[in-house]
Design a protein around this motif. Structure first.
Motif, PDB file in Angstrom:
ATOM      1  N   ASP A 349       0.804  -1.274  -0.084  1.00  0.00           N
ATOM      2  CA  ASP A 349       0.074  -0.070  -0.095  1.00  0.00           C
ATOM      3  C   ASP A 349       0.822   1.333   0.095  1.00  0.00           C
ATOM      4  O   ASP A 349       0.526   2.403  -0.591  1.00  0.00           O
ATOM      5  N   GLN A 350       2.039   1.101   0.441  1.00  0.00           N
ATOM      6  CA  GLN A 350       2.785   2.325   0.379  1.00  0.00           C
ATOM      7  C   GLN A 350       3.660   2.734  -0.638  1.00  0.00           C
ATOM      8  O   GLN A 350       4.466   3.465  -0.917  1.00  0.00           O
ATOM      9  N   MET A 351       3.743   1.572  -1.674  1.00  0.00           N
ATOM     10  CA  MET A 351       4.450   1.657  -2.973  1.00  0.00           C
ATOM     11  C   MET A 351       3.662   2.781  -3.801  1.00  0.00           C
ATOM     12  O   MET A 351       2.379   2.724  -4.068  1.00  0.00           O
ATOM     13  N   ASP A 352       4.395   3.409  -4.695  1.00  0.00           N
ATOM     14  CA  ASP A 352       3.942   4.210  -5.588  1.00  0.00           C
ATOM     15  C   ASP A 352       4.233   4.015  -7.123  1.00  0.00           C
ATOM     16  O   ASP A 352       3.235   3.424  -7.728  1.00  0.00           O
ATOM     17  N   TRP A 356       8.972  -4.532  -5.702  1.00  0.00           N
ATOM     18  CA  TRP A 356       9.945  -5.436  -5.873  1.00  0.00           C
ATOM     19  C   TRP A 356       9.390  -6.127  -7.138  1.00  0.00           C
ATOM     20  O   TRP A 356       8.501  -6.684  -7.326  1.00  0.00           O
ATOM     21  N   ALA A 357      10.578  -6.734  -7.607  1.00  0.00           N
ATOM     22  CA  ALA A 357      10.618  -7.872  -8.745  1.00  0.00           C
ATOM     23  C   ALA A 357      10.061  -9.248  -8.045  1.00  0.00           C
ATOM     24  O   ALA A 357      10.369  -9.367  -7.123  1.00  0.00           O
ATOM     25  N   VAL A 358       9.558 -10.025  -9.014  1.00  0.00           N
ATOM     26  CA  VAL A 358       9.068 -11.226  -8.629  1.00  0.00           C
ATOM     27  C   VAL A 358      10.165 -12.261  -8.342  1.00  0.00           C
ATOM     28  O   VAL A 358      11.266 -12.324  -9.085  1.00  0.00           O
ATOM     29  N   ARG A 390       1.468   8.621 -16.357  1.00  0.00           N
ATOM     30  CA  ARG A 390       2.612   7.745 -15.835  1.00  0.00           C
ATOM     31  C   ARG A 390       2.818   6.427 -17.102  1.00  0.00           C
ATOM     32  O   ARG A 390       1.661   5.891 -17.495  1.00  0.00           O
ATOM     33  N   GLY A 391       3.890   6.380 -17.527  1.00  0.00           N
ATOM     34  CA  GLY A 391       4.371   5.394 -18.522  1.00  0.00           C
ATOM     35  C   GLY A 391       4.705   6.193 -19.871  1.00  0.00           C
ATOM     36  O   GLY A 391       5.475   5.454 -20.697  1.00  0.00           O
ATOM     37  N   GLU A 392       4.387   7.523 -19.902  1.00  0.00           N
ATOM     38  CA  GLU A 392       4.875   7.890 -21.098  1.00  0.00           C
ATOM     39  C   GLU A 392       6.301   8.688 -21.021  1.00  0.00           C
ATOM     40  O   GLU A 392       6.640   9.510 -21.840  1.00  0.00           O
ATOM     41  N   GLU A 393       6.816   8.642 -19.937  1.00  0.00           N
ATOM     42  CA  GLU A 393       8.193   9.384 -19.580  1.00  0.00           C
ATOM     43  C   GLU A 393       9.257   8.807 -20.717  1.00  0.00           C
ATOM     44  O   GLU A 393       9.226   7.478 -20.964  1.00  0.00           O
ATOM     45  N   LEU A 412      10.070  -0.578 -11.990  1.00  0.00           N
ATOM     46  CA  LEU A 412       9.753   0.814 -12.269  1.00  0.00           C
ATOM     47  C   LEU A 412       8.132   0.710 -12.934  1.00  0.00           C
ATOM     48  O   LEU A 412       8.355   0.188 -14.152  1.00  0.00           O
ATOM     49  N   ASP A 413       7.312   0.962 -12.518  1.00  0.00           N
ATOM     50  CA  ASP A 413       5.783   1.367 -13.105  1.00  0.00           C
ATOM     51  C   ASP A 413       5.542  -0.140 -13.356  1.00  0.00           C
ATOM     52  O   ASP A 413       5.393  -0.489 -14.734  1.00  0.00           O
ATOM     53  N   LYS A 414       5.402  -0.936 -12.838  1.00  0.00           N
ATOM     54  CA  LYS A 414       4.836  -2.499 -13.055  1.00  0.00           C
ATOM     55  C   LYS A 414       3.513  -2.349 -13.540  1.00  0.00           C
ATOM     56  O   LYS A 414       2.486  -1.750 -13.072  1.00  0.00           O
TER      57      LYS A 414
END
Length: 422
Positions: A349-352, A356-358, A390-393, A412-414
């Protein structure tokens, strides 16, 4: 001319009363009236100087002195600032930086406190200038600026002369270099309080480039030993828990680095603070040592409890009952603790933007959560603020950030966690 002056002052008084009646400057009515008198005196001086031009018989000495008093030259301001800096900072720093003695902690704190006060004045002045540049110039805003300038001149901390242009940059550089020399002096013992003050000083001045070096020096700097003869230094253990960088200090340093928009500097601050071995050792002792001790002692406590419960039954032998009770209680405690550990380490919930990777171990996720949090702040500062963009950077810095995050076992941006992609 006197009739014009009285009309000019009367107009400003009417404007102040009208503004106060509207409720926007009710608290500054008295200040506005005082400013009207000040403006009136300035007009008197200017009119006297104008009237003295065609008539050479009038004395010009008084007018010149008044003009100089109202508008002091820049050289006097610079000399006043240099005198104030030398009195408040440089003279105290010379006493602290004597290599033959170990300075008192209170003396070192006093020098850094003075540097922090000057840095606060410079930062407030820069913020005030930035707000004035973007503000609309209206009669009401002009009166507000006059009122704020008079109020700031009455504050004791504002007695320092705030220079403009190159003089201000030179003064800020002097304060920054003095704080750096004091904190890196071999005979000065760096405490957590001094470290926090230094980070705050450089953050206010907008000069965070020395933070990685200072963080590394905090764990490895030689400790001076007080004695009557020459000073002896002992090499500290860099992995001890007390050598870790406090999390609030790391957050403050990273925020200052983000303002400079220097991505490598942000990486170095994270590597030298929350990624250092001393921080992980400290986190283990602060948050995991007691639960681990409880887990180690749980089987012994459960066995003692099972042996006592076996005496209150008659259906089976006491050793058999002890084993049954022991297995049941230990299984309940073990399963409950495992579910709680999984719930704590898998919470997102605190992640923006950074997750973490699988396949990342749960213990590593818990140990490196502060690292992920700071990296998440970098991603939020470099990317678009609108969630729907988000995702367009794109760009070199963004691709370097994405690659650096991937090398640390994060994503980043899963796609599965983005809005509209569940």
């Amino acid at each position: 001319m006197r009739h014009r002056l009285s009309s000019f002052a009367h107009a400003f008084k009417v404007l102040a009363k009208a503004t106060a009646s509207n409720g926007r400057l009710a608290h500054g009515r008295v200040q506005c009236l005082a400013r009207c008198d000040c403006l009136r005196r300035q007009v008197v001086y200017s009119s006297t100087w104008t009237a003295s031009q065609p008539d050479q018989s009038l004395p010009r000495t008084e007018t010149t002195d008044a003009t100089v008093a109202e508008h002091p030259p820049a050289t006097s301001a610079r000399s006043g600032l240099a005198t104030l800096l030398d009195t408040e900072i440089l003279s105290k720093a010379r006493t602290v930086l004597q290599p033959s003695v170990i300075p008192d902690a209170a003396a070192v704190e006093e020098v850094l406190r003075a540097c922090e006060q000057f840095a606060t004045i410079f930062a407030d002045d820069c913020q005030h200038d930035t707000q004035n540049l973007g503000a609309e110039q209206t009669p009401a805003s002009n009166l507000l600026s006059l009122e704020e300038s008079q109020e700031s001149s009455m504050i004791p901390g504002r007695k320092a002369i705030v220079p403009k242009g190159p003089a201000k940059g030179a003064a800020a550089q002097l304060v920054s270099s003095t704080a750096y020399k004091v904190i890196t002096a071999p005979n000065v013992y760096m405490t957590p309080g001094l470290l926090a003050m230094y980070v705050n000083i450089q953050s206010l001045l907008g000069r965070p480039w020395s933070f990685p070096e200072i963080f590394g020096l905090y764990a490895s700097k030689a400790v001076p030993k007080p004695r009557s003869g020459p000073i002896e230094y002992t090499t500290p253990y860099p992995y001890k828990p007390s050598a870790h960088i406090p999390l609030p200090v790391a957050k403050n340093a990273l925020a200052a680095a983000i303002k400079t928009k220097q991505l490598p500097l942000c990486f170095d601050i994270i590597n030298s603070s929350v990624c250092a071995p001393a921080y992980r050792v400290s986190k283990f002792f602060r948050k995991a040592f007691i639960p681990v001790c409880g887990a180690v002692m749980t089987p012994f406590a459960v066995y003692k409890l099972a042996s006592e419960l076996s005496t209150y039954q008659t259906t089976m032998d006491s050793p058999m009952a002890t084993q049954v009770y022991f297995a049941g209680i230990l299984a309940y405690v073990g399963f409950t603790a495992t579910i709680g550990f999984v719930a704590i380490t898998t919470a997102n919930d605190q992640m923006d933007r950074v997750t973490w990777a699988v396949g990342t171990p749960l213990r590593e996720r818990w140990m490196r959560e502060e690292e992920r949090m700071l990296i998440d702040r970098i991603a939020g500062a470099w990317g678009f603020q609108q969630r729907w963009r988000r995702g367009e950077e794109e760009g070199q810095d963004w691709e370097a950030l994405r690659e650096w995050i991937g090398m640390r076992g994060m994503v980043l941006d899963k796609t599965d966690l983005m809005d509209g992609m569940e």
